[in-house]
Design an enzyme around this catalytic site. Structure first.
Site, mmCIF file in Angstrom:
data_model
loop_
_atom_site.group_PDB
_atom_site.id
_atom_site.type_symbol
_atom_site.label_atom_id
_atom_site.label_comp_id
_atom_site.label_asym_id
_atom_site.label_seq_id
_atom_site.Cartn_x
_atom_site.Cartn_y
_atom_site.Cartn_z
ATOM 1 N N CYS A 208 -11.096 58.805 61.692
ATOM 2 C CA CYS A 208 -10.224 59.834 62.429
ATOM 3 C C CYS A 208 -10.860 61.079 62.917
ATOM 4 C CB CYS A 208 -8.977 60.276 61.170
ATOM 5 S SG CYS A 208 -8.036 58.748 60.537
ATOM 6 N N HIS B 288 -6.702 67.095 62.794
ATOM 7 C CA HIS B 288 -6.155 65.709 62.484
ATOM 8 C C HIS B 288 -4.624 65.485 61.771
ATOM 9 C CE1 HIS B 288 -5.883 61.561 61.723
ATOM 10 N NE2 HIS B 288 -6.224 61.544 60.234
ATOM 11 N N ASN C 272 0.284 59.362 62.143
ATOM 12 C CA ASN C 272 -1.082 59.597 62.120
ATOM 13 C C ASN C 272 -1.646 58.629 62.886
ATOM 14 O OD1 ASN C 272 -3.602 59.321 61.403
ATOM 15 N ND2 ASN C 272 -3.666 59.367 59.437
HETATM 16 O O1 UT7 Z 1 -6.212 59.619 58.303
HETATM 17 C C1 UT7 Z 1 -6.333 59.522 56.771
HETATM 18 C C2 UT7 Z 1 -5.379 58.330 56.445
HETATM 19 N N1 UT7 Z 1 -4.769 58.680 55.071
HETATM 20 C C3 UT7 Z 1 -3.915 59.775 54.455
HETATM 21 O O2 UT7 Z 1 -3.982 60.665 55.224
HETATM 22 C C4 UT7 Z 1 -3.423 59.606 53.175
HETATM 23 C C5 UT7 Z 1 -3.326 60.907 52.566
HETATM 24 N N2 UT7 Z 1 -2.374 60.837 51.443
HETATM 25 C C6 UT7 Z 1 -1.247 61.193 51.817
HETATM 26 O O3 UT7 Z 1 -0.605 61.318 52.581
HETATM 27 C C7 UT7 Z 1 -0.236 60.937 50.301
HETATM 28 O O4 UT7 Z 1 -1.089 60.808 49.020
HETATM 29 C C8 UT7 Z 1 0.721 59.723 50.564
HETATM 30 C C9 UT7 Z 1 1.718 60.145 51.616
HETATM 31 C C10 UT7 Z 1 -0.047 58.494 51.083
HETATM 32 C C11 UT7 Z 1 1.363 59.665 49.192
HETATM 33 O O5 UT7 Z 1 2.142 60.777 48.856
HETATM 34 P P1 UT7 Z 1 2.055 61.152 47.231
HETATM 35 O O6 UT7 Z 1 2.848 62.599 47.239
HETATM 36 O O7 UT7 Z 1 0.666 61.208 46.921
HETATM 37 O O8 UT7 Z 1 2.731 60.142 46.591
HETATM 38 P P2 UT7 Z 1 2.333 59.077 45.452
HETATM 39 O O9 UT7 Z 1 1.362 58.300 46.147
HETATM 40 O O10 UT7 Z 1 1.800 60.045 44.174
HETATM 41 O O11 UT7 Z 1 3.607 58.333 45.170
HETATM 42 C C12 UT7 Z 1 4.876 59.013 44.394
HETATM 43 C C13 UT7 Z 1 5.902 58.114 44.219
HETATM 44 C C14 UT7 Z 1 5.352 57.005 43.760
HETATM 45 O O12 UT7 Z 1 6.675 56.296 42.778
HETATM 46 P P3 UT7 Z 1 6.331 56.346 41.384
HETATM 47 O O13 UT7 Z 1 5.254 55.716 40.929
HETATM 48 O O14 UT7 Z 1 6.360 57.819 40.992
HETATM 49 O O15 UT7 Z 1 7.682 55.823 41.001
HETATM 50 C C15 UT7 Z 1 5.341 56.038 45.016
HETATM 51 O O16 UT7 Z 1 5.537 54.756 44.511
HETATM 52 O O17 UT7 Z 1 6.362 57.941 45.805
HETATM 53 C C16 UT7 Z 1 6.514 56.337 45.845
HETATM 54 N N3 UT7 Z 1 6.259 56.162 47.336
HETATM 55 C C17 UT7 Z 1 7.208 56.032 48.164
HETATM 56 N N4 UT7 Z 1 8.506 56.259 47.675
HETATM 57 C C18 UT7 Z 1 9.564 55.937 48.989
HETATM 58 C C19 UT7 Z 1 5.094 56.166 47.850
HETATM 59 N N5 UT7 Z 1 5.352 55.746 49.255
HETATM 60 C C20 UT7 Z 1 6.798 55.744 49.264
HETATM 61 C C21 UT7 Z 1 7.624 55.662 50.167
HETATM 62 N N6 UT7 Z 1 8.971 55.828 50.070
HETATM 63 N N7 UT7 Z 1 7.186 55.497 51.521
#
Ligand code: UT7
Length: 328
Positions: free
Chosen positions: A111, A255, A285
């Site tokens: 990226c 980015h 993204n």
């Molecule tokens: O170019 C670089 C590429 N990568 C990135 O930029 C990724 C950077 N990271 C992020 O943007 C964030 O960490 C994410 C968007 C990937 C995830 O957001 P988060 O606030 O860190 O969520 P989390 O992983 O802590 O998940 C919180 C909850 C979880 O459920 P439980 O375990 O609390 O029940 C996940 O399973 O949200 C759940 N979850 C979703 N729920 C609904 C994760 N994805 C989704 C979804 N819809 N799409």
């Protein structure tokens, strides 16, 4: 020596998918995606190969620059989703656009690719006096490398391409590029050509669920933590070299990964988010295409204007990061 961004062009695939589309594959909803990422929709390549999207973007940039393709001496394409292992997408675009007097190669810095590529273009211009114009193109189709059962990943990415024609200039310029390979396993996708029964070196996927060979793995939380630090670090390192601070910048073009990353990074830089160009709401993204897509859109809308000071800041797999500060 700096660079002049003479003209830009972009291409977005015909298909645009809203957040609701992903309800077909995973347990998700529009509200979660909007509030946790800022993304509302993204374009997804259907029939369009990566070289085609890049060609369309490049064609527009060359037309707007008003130059003859033969005057371009170097074509660089930044991509992590090439249609081919070989040849380079750059060579294909070179042929398609009749750029007959140029060298051509692809660059992979994930990226951060556009920032790495623009800085490479500047260095070529600085050292080769016969080189007049460089065509830089970022083209990506992340949608082809996504696990559609991984709800934390599949909703993030979009496809598209953007290109710029670059020449040398005496305008303000500074850059800082870095990579922290210790984070390589936090965000990766394997090459499809590797035999599936071969256990890869370094146990890259330890702790991740099994996925088909080529799909993208990420530790979202770890990448997030890296990104909020890398963005201000990269900017500050480039700014220090020329004795400026965030106050001197008219527009940050970061980015486009997650609006929360941008908000936190803006806070860490002591500046408001109103100085940040944000297009991830409708692009998602798009990896290395995200910065030039945002830049091109802001230029076309008249938001970014000639004479303004810009900070382009990238971060991504590698883990790479980097920043370019320049006058548009
Ligand atoms: O170019 C670089 C590429 N990568 C990135 O930029 C990724 C950077 N990271 C992020 O943007 C964030 O960490 C994410 C968007 C990937 C995830 O957001 P988060 O606030 O860190 O969520 P989390 O992983 O802590 O998940 C919180 C909850 C979880 O459920 P439980 O375990 O609390 O029940 C996940 O399973 O949200 C759940 N979850 C979703 N729920 C609904 C994760 N994805 C989704 C979804 N819809 N799409």
């Amino acid at each position: 020596m700096g660079v002049n961004i003479m003209a830009m062009g972009s291409y977005l695939p015909e298909q645009s998918l809203t957040n609701d589309y992903f309800k077909r594959f995973v347990d998700t909803n529009d509200e979660w995606i909007r509030t946790r990422t800022g993304i509302c929709s993204r374009h997804m390549a259907g029939w369009e190969p990566v070289w085609y999207m890049g060609k369309m973007a490049a064609q527009k940039a060359i037309e707007k620059a008003g130059i003859n393709p033969d005057e371009i001496g170097l074509v660089i394409v930044s991509t992590i989703t090439s249609d081919f292992l070989t040849p380079s997408v750059a060579s294909v675009i070179q042929y398609e656009l009749g750029i007959s007097n140029a060298s051509a190669f692809d660059l992979n810095a994930a990226c951060s690719g556009f920032v790495y590529m623009l800085d490479a273009a500047r260095r070529y211009l600085e050292t080769d006096e016969n080189l007049k114009y460089v065509l830089v193109v970022s083209s990506e189709a992340l949608s082809r490398f996504i696990d559609y059962s991984d709800r934390g990943t599949c909703i993030l990415f979009g496809d598209g391409a953007s290109a710029a024609v670059i020449s040398r200039s005496d305008k303000m310029y500074s850059s800082f590029l870095a990579s922290d390979g210790s984070g390589a396993r936090k965000l990766f996708a394997r090459n499809m050509a590797v035999a599936p029964q071969v256990k890869q070196d370094n146990d890259f996927d330890d702790g991740f669920p099994e996925k088909p060979q080529h799909q993208l793995y990420q530790d979202g939380k770890e990448v997030y933590k890296f990104a909020v630090k890398a963005l201000p670090k990269a900017f500050n390192a480039a700014a220090e070299k020329i004795g400026i601070t965030s106050i001197d910048i008219d527009w940050f073009v970061p980015h486009q990964a997650n609006v929360r990353i941008i908000e936190t990074a803006a806070k860490n830089l002591g500046t408001g988010t109103d100085k940040f160009i944000v297009t991830l709401d409708h692009h998602g993204n798009t990896s290395s295409a995200s910065i030039p897509l945002a830049l091109c859109e802001a230029i076309e809308k008249g938001i970014i204007q000639r004479g303004q000071k810009l900070a382009l800041v990238g971060f991504g797999a590698g883990l790479t990061y980097g920043s370019i500060i320049l006058e548009y």
